[in-house]
Structure formats: structure tokens, C-alpha cells
Design an enzyme around this catalytic site. Structure first.
Site, PDB file in Angstrom:
ATOM      1  N   SER A 142      61.678   6.167 -55.171  1.00 18.54           N
ATOM      2  CA  SER A 142      61.323   4.787 -55.588  1.00 18.54           C
ATOM      3  C   SER A 142      60.427   4.258 -54.816  1.00 18.54           C
ATOM      4  O   SER A 142      60.487   4.593 -53.533  1.00 18.54           O
ATOM      5  CB  SER A 142      62.745   4.345 -55.979  1.00 18.54           C
ATOM      6  OG  SER A 142      62.457   2.699 -56.346  1.00 18.54           O
ATOM      7  N   TYR A 155      70.887   1.127 -52.933  1.00 21.33           N
ATOM      8  CA  TYR A 155      69.901   1.896 -53.544  1.00 21.33           C
ATOM      9  C   TYR A 155      68.676   2.259 -52.657  1.00 21.33           C
ATOM     10  O   TYR A 155      68.288   3.404 -52.469  1.00 21.33           O
ATOM     11  CB  TYR A 155      69.534   1.093 -54.704  1.00 21.33           C
ATOM     12  CG  TYR A 155      68.326   1.521 -55.531  1.00 21.33           C
ATOM     13  CD1 TYR A 155      68.852   2.541 -56.713  1.00 21.33           C
ATOM     14  CD2 TYR A 155      67.082   1.291 -55.461  1.00 21.33           C
ATOM     15  CE1 TYR A 155      67.999   3.143 -57.460  1.00 21.33           C
ATOM     16  CE2 TYR A 155      66.352   1.968 -56.452  1.00 21.33           C
ATOM     17  CZ  TYR A 155      66.826   2.835 -57.586  1.00 21.33           C
ATOM     18  OH  TYR A 155      65.770   3.387 -58.473  1.00 21.33           O
TER      19      TYR A 155
END
Length: 278
Positions: A142, A155
């Protein structure tokens, strides 16, 4: 440029979003594709969309955070399709909020889906790739695997780890003389749809961190840059290159000020996320 026609691929989290868009592109390239997803309804919808592909697509309702399920469905895929040439680890989930807002057990589940699941799938398929000295593993990290963000601590931690995991595996293959086995980490920016729908930045933040319009844009770089061109690290959009560069060049206080001016600290307020993207 690598030719993909005839390759056999497994995509986790493949029934929606980036995973489904990637599956469609690989089918267009002449691949066979196994789509894994925990979401039964999404699998059924994907099966309807891809019904014309016939037996070139295999659908498996698999929770990739369950190690034994991963090994079971890995065997199911290999029995049905043969040896897997491409593994795309795309399944993911997000639980936004301050780190102490949830008990560690919630963060453990988030980490299991975003990181540990890759240990299981790689363990299942990498030995076969090594044996044939042929294959490609694409791990979806990401933009949050490059720059930390508030309310996304677990995350970000998992996505940073995915980045390091992929690079370490690549060097292992080089050292082991397995030059036909490739690894890529893909770092998408914030998408307008999907898990991060509803999050907001201020005007400066939206300019600094432009959103990706659709999932197919990410699928395109997975197929065309990571798989076909064997790029080790793929960032999209290109503005993601600025984060690590700015951190390296700017004093910490200046970097902190820029992040605050961009509204990063308020980006997740009043946003609950869309949870799992498996």
C-alpha cells in the site's frame, strides 16, 4: 517482456475490487485463474460476471487467515489446474481508529489477513516455483506501506512488513540461483472506492495524495508493470515516490508540519471503513 498466456494464477481477495479487476486482465491475457475469497456473495457475483470464461476460472471460498484452509485450497487448485505460475496476494482488511481504540485481538486479526496470510500462501506455492525455477509472486502492499498514517497503525505495520517480506524473498531467490522466480510489491494509493471510501483529506492533502479513480488502474500496473516487465516495486500513482524522498530530505519537524497541513491527522475521523477487501 514476459508472456502470460497459458499461465495459471491464484488471486486472493479476487472476487471484488483490485482482485477481480486483475482476474479479468489475466483472463484477457490467456491465463487460467483461481479466485479465492471469503465473501460467498461476492464470489457468486464474480462467477456471474465471468461465466463466459467457463472452466478457465476456479472459485474457492477460502479464508486466507486460516492456515489449514490455505493449504487445502492450494491442493484443490493444483489438482484442478496444475502447478501455479502466478500468486497475487491481494486479500486485505482495515480497522480504522486510534491504536488503543480496539483490543489487541482485533489488531491481530487485521495483521493475520494483511500479512500472515501471505506466509501461508507463499509457503504453499513457492516450493513448486523453486522446483521449476519459474514463477512470480505479487504482494499487494500500500501507499501506507511507505508513509505512516494516523488511525491506521496496524494496517501500516502490516503493509510495511509486506514490503520488506517481498524484498527479502527476492534476494533469497537471487542467492539461491532461482533467477526464474520473481517477486514484486505493489503499492496502490488511496482508491476512491473500496476499503478507503469515505476517508477525506483537505484540499492540500488531496493534491499531495491524489486518489486512484478505479480498481482497474491498479490491476493494469499489476499485470503490465509487475508481471510483464518484472518490476520489483510498483507504486501508483507516481506521486507515491515523493513520500520516502521527502522523508529522506526534509527535517522531521518540517515533515510533520506538512502532514498536518495536508489534513492527514483528520483523514480518518468519522470514517468507519469498508472492512475486508477479500
Amino acid at each position: 517482456m514476459t508472456q502470460l498466456s497459458g499461465s495459471k494464477a491464484v488471486i486472493t481477495g479476487g472476487a471484488m475490487g483490485i482482485g477481480l479487476a486483475t482476474a479479468k486482465r489475466l483472463l484477457d491475457e490467456g491465463c487460467q485463474v483461481a479466485i479465492w475469497d471469503i465473501n460467498k456473495e461476492a464470489l457468486m457475483q464474480a462467477e456471474k460476471e465471468l461465466k463466459e470464461e467457463g472452466d478457465r476460472v476456479l472459485f474457492c471460498q477460502c479464508d486466507v487467515s486460516d492456515e489449514e484452509q490455505v493449504y487445502h485450497y492450494a491442493q484443490v487448485v493444483q489438482n484442478a489446474m496444475g502447478q501455479v505460475d502466478i500468486l497475487i496476494n491481494n486479500a486485505g482488511m482495515v480497522v480504522p481508529g486510534r491504536f488503543c481504540q480496539y483490543k489487541p485481538s482485533v489488531r491481530e486479526k487485521e495483521t493475520r489477513v494483511n500479512l500472515l496470510a501471505m506466509y501461508y500462501t507463499i509457503y504453499a506455492f513457492l516450493p513448486g516455483m523453486y522446483e521449476r525455477n519459474c514463477g512470480h509472486i505479487v504482494n499487494i502492499s500500500s501507499g501506507a506501506g511507505l508513509v505512516g498514517m494516523p488511525d491506521l497503525a496496524a494496517y501500516c505495520a502490516a503493509k510495511w512488513a509486506v514490503y520488506g517480506l517481498t524484498e527479502s524473498l527476492r534476494f533469497e531467490a537471487i542467492v539461491d540461483g532461482k533467477t526464474g522466480v520473481h517477486f514484486s510489491s505493489v503499492h496502490p494509493g488511496i482508491l476512491k472506492k473500496g476499503m478507503f471510501e469515505g476517508s477525506k483529506l483537505n484540499l492540500l492533502g488531496e493534491i499531495m495524495i491524489p486518489r486512484v479513480n478505479d480498481h482497474d488502474s491498479i490491476a493494469g500496473v499489476i499485470v503490465n508493470r509487475a508481471l510483464k516487465k518484472n518490476r520489483y516495486i510498483v507504486k501508483f500513482p507516481k506521486s507515491l515516490h515523493m513520500g520516502p524522498l521527502a522523508r529522506g530530505l526534509m527535517p522531521d519537524r518540517m515533515m510533520n508540519s506538512i502532514m498536518l497541513l495536508a489534513g492527514i491527522g483528520d483523514s480518518m475521523k468519522n470514517w468507519t471503513g469498508s472492512g475486508r477487501d477479500q
